[in-house]
Design a protein around this motif. Structure first.
Motif, short mmCIF file in Angstrom:
data_model
loop_
_atom_site.label_atom_id
_atom_site.label_comp_id
_atom_site.label_asym_id
_atom_site.label_seq_id
_atom_site.Cartn_x
_atom_site.Cartn_y
_atom_site.Cartn_z
N LYS A 30 1.12 -36.53 6.54
CA LYS A 30 0.12 -35.87 5.67
C LYS A 30 -0.39 -34.57 6.30
O LYS A 30 -1.60 -34.32 6.38
CB LYS A 30 -1.03 -36.82 5.34
N LEU A 31 0.57 -33.75 6.71
CA LEU A 31 0.25 -32.42 7.22
C LEU A 31 0.53 -31.39 6.14
O LEU A 31 1.42 -31.57 5.30
CB LEU A 31 1.09 -32.09 8.46
N MET A 32 -0.20 -30.28 6.15
CA MET A 32 0.11 -29.16 5.27
C MET A 32 1.46 -28.60 5.70
O MET A 32 1.66 -28.26 6.87
CB MET A 32 -0.96 -28.08 5.37
N GLN A 33 2.37 -28.51 4.74
CA GLN A 33 3.72 -28.08 5.09
C GLN A 33 4.13 -26.90 4.19
O GLN A 33 4.75 -27.06 3.15
CB GLN A 33 4.73 -29.23 4.91
N GLU A 49 -3.45 -20.26 8.01
CA GLU A 49 -4.00 -20.98 9.16
C GLU A 49 -4.07 -22.49 8.93
O GLU A 49 -4.33 -23.25 9.87
CB GLU A 49 -5.37 -20.43 9.53
N ALA A 50 -3.84 -22.94 7.69
CA ALA A 50 -3.86 -24.39 7.41
C ALA A 50 -2.49 -25.03 7.63
O ALA A 50 -2.39 -26.25 7.73
CB ALA A 50 -4.31 -24.65 5.97
N VAL A 54 -8.07 -29.78 6.89
CA VAL A 54 -8.10 -28.44 6.29
C VAL A 54 -8.49 -28.46 4.81
O VAL A 54 -8.58 -27.40 4.18
CB VAL A 54 -6.74 -27.72 6.46
N ASP A 55 -8.75 -29.65 4.26
CA ASP A 55 -9.19 -29.74 2.86
C ASP A 55 -10.35 -28.78 2.54
O ASP A 55 -10.37 -28.18 1.46
CB ASP A 55 -9.60 -31.18 2.52
N PRO A 56 -11.34 -28.63 3.44
CA PRO A 56 -12.47 -27.75 3.12
C PRO A 56 -12.07 -26.28 2.91
O PRO A 56 -12.83 -25.54 2.27
CB PRO A 56 -13.39 -27.89 4.34
N ILE A 57 -10.92 -25.84 3.43
CA ILE A 57 -10.50 -24.46 3.17
C ILE A 57 -9.37 -24.39 2.14
O ILE A 57 -9.17 -23.36 1.51
CB ILE A 57 -10.07 -23.72 4.46
N ASP A 81 -5.69 -14.49 -6.99
CA ASP A 81 -5.60 -13.71 -5.76
C ASP A 81 -6.26 -14.42 -4.58
O ASP A 81 -6.18 -13.94 -3.45
CB ASP A 81 -6.26 -12.33 -5.96
N ALA A 82 -6.90 -15.54 -4.85
CA ALA A 82 -7.53 -16.31 -3.76
C ALA A 82 -6.46 -16.82 -2.80
O ALA A 82 -5.36 -17.20 -3.22
CB ALA A 82 -8.32 -17.48 -4.34
N LYS A 83 -6.76 -16.82 -1.51
CA LYS A 83 -5.80 -17.34 -0.54
C LYS A 83 -6.50 -17.73 0.75
O LYS A 83 -7.60 -17.25 1.05
CB LYS A 83 -4.70 -16.32 -0.26
N ILE A 84 -5.83 -18.59 1.49
CA ILE A 84 -6.31 -19.00 2.80
C ILE A 84 -6.01 -17.87 3.79
O ILE A 84 -4.97 -17.20 3.66
CB ILE A 84 -5.59 -20.30 3.23
N PRO A 85 -6.87 -17.61 4.76
CA PRO A 85 -6.58 -16.55 5.74
C PRO A 85 -5.18 -16.71 6.35
O PRO A 85 -4.81 -17.79 6.82
CB PRO A 85 -7.67 -16.75 6.80
#
Length: 222
Positions: free
Chosen positions: A15-18, A86-87, A95-98, A112-116
């Motif tokens: 259950k990692l962000m991949q 970065e997630a 990383v759910d909060p971001i 256009d929203a995105k994670i840093p």
């Protein structure tokens, strides 16, 4: 067009962000899922196999290719999974909060929203449209009627919302599991001098989130 998701990897299992910054091979279950997908595709007509350049998608495509060993295989980096910045590679629950505010913004229309350090839905859509314009042009030029595309979960959602619904805010309605597939049809005209524009074409869903071939395996992860 058949859009197939890759088999499971250790990151899926943990259950990692991949995203596009994570490049892992299939794990044992993933290899069995890919073999089941290949078995399900064995009797289907496939003229061309296209895959991202990430190992998990290429390995999945290779299983199918064993039954279609005269079919050309093309690897296209533009079909790589979306970058979660970065997630990427981190536990989902951490990383759910971001991540959730960004995917929620996409549902609300802020594409256009995105994670840093990551990609926005719009950036992902633009490379997908470019890849599909080339894919459709080549398919028409070579008379490839049936194309298998081995890719990734979020990319599948972007493709389905952009090409089927013409609206990125609907991407969450498209469910998927490892080695499931969506079956689409699109009709192209005969004018090879004009490059197809995927955004203006009508992509018709034939079957969505097909998992019949996976029923004998452990329940696929969402």
């Amino acid at each position: 067009i058949i859009l197939a998701r890759h088999g499971e990897t250790s990151a899926n299992a943990a259950k990692l962000m991949q995203g596009g910054l994570v490049n892992l091979p299939l794990n044992d279950l993933g290899r069995r899922q890919a073999a089941a997908l290949a078995e399900g595709m064995k009797s289907k007509k496939i003229d061309w196999i296209v895959t991202s350049k990430l190992d998990r998608a290429m390995e999945t495509a290779n299983y199918v290719s064993r039954y279609h060993n005269t079919v050309p295989v093309t690897r296209d980096e533009r079909l790589n999974e979306i970058s979660w910045g970065e997630a990427d590679g981190k536990e989902m629950k951490i990383v759910d909060p971001i991540v959730k505010p960004v995917t929620g913004a996409w549902v609300d229309g802020d594409f256009d929203a995105k994670i840093p350090g990551g990609e926005s839905a719009n950036e992902c859509k633009e490379r997908i449209l470019a890849a599909f314009a080339d894919l459709l042009h080549m398919a028409r030029e070579k008379n490839y009627e049936d194309v298998l595309v081995c890719i990734h979960g979020r990319i599948m959602r972007v493709i389905m919302s952009a090409l089927v619904d013409k609206n990125l805010s609907t991407m969450e309605r498209f469910t998927h599991a490892n080695c499931c597939y969506h079956h689409l049809e699109v009709e192209l005209d005969d004018d090879t001098d004009v490059r197809p524009d995927p955004w203006t074409l009508k992509f018709k869903p034939v079957r969505i989130d097909v998992r019949d071939h996976l029923m004998t395996l452990q329940k696929p992860r969402m």
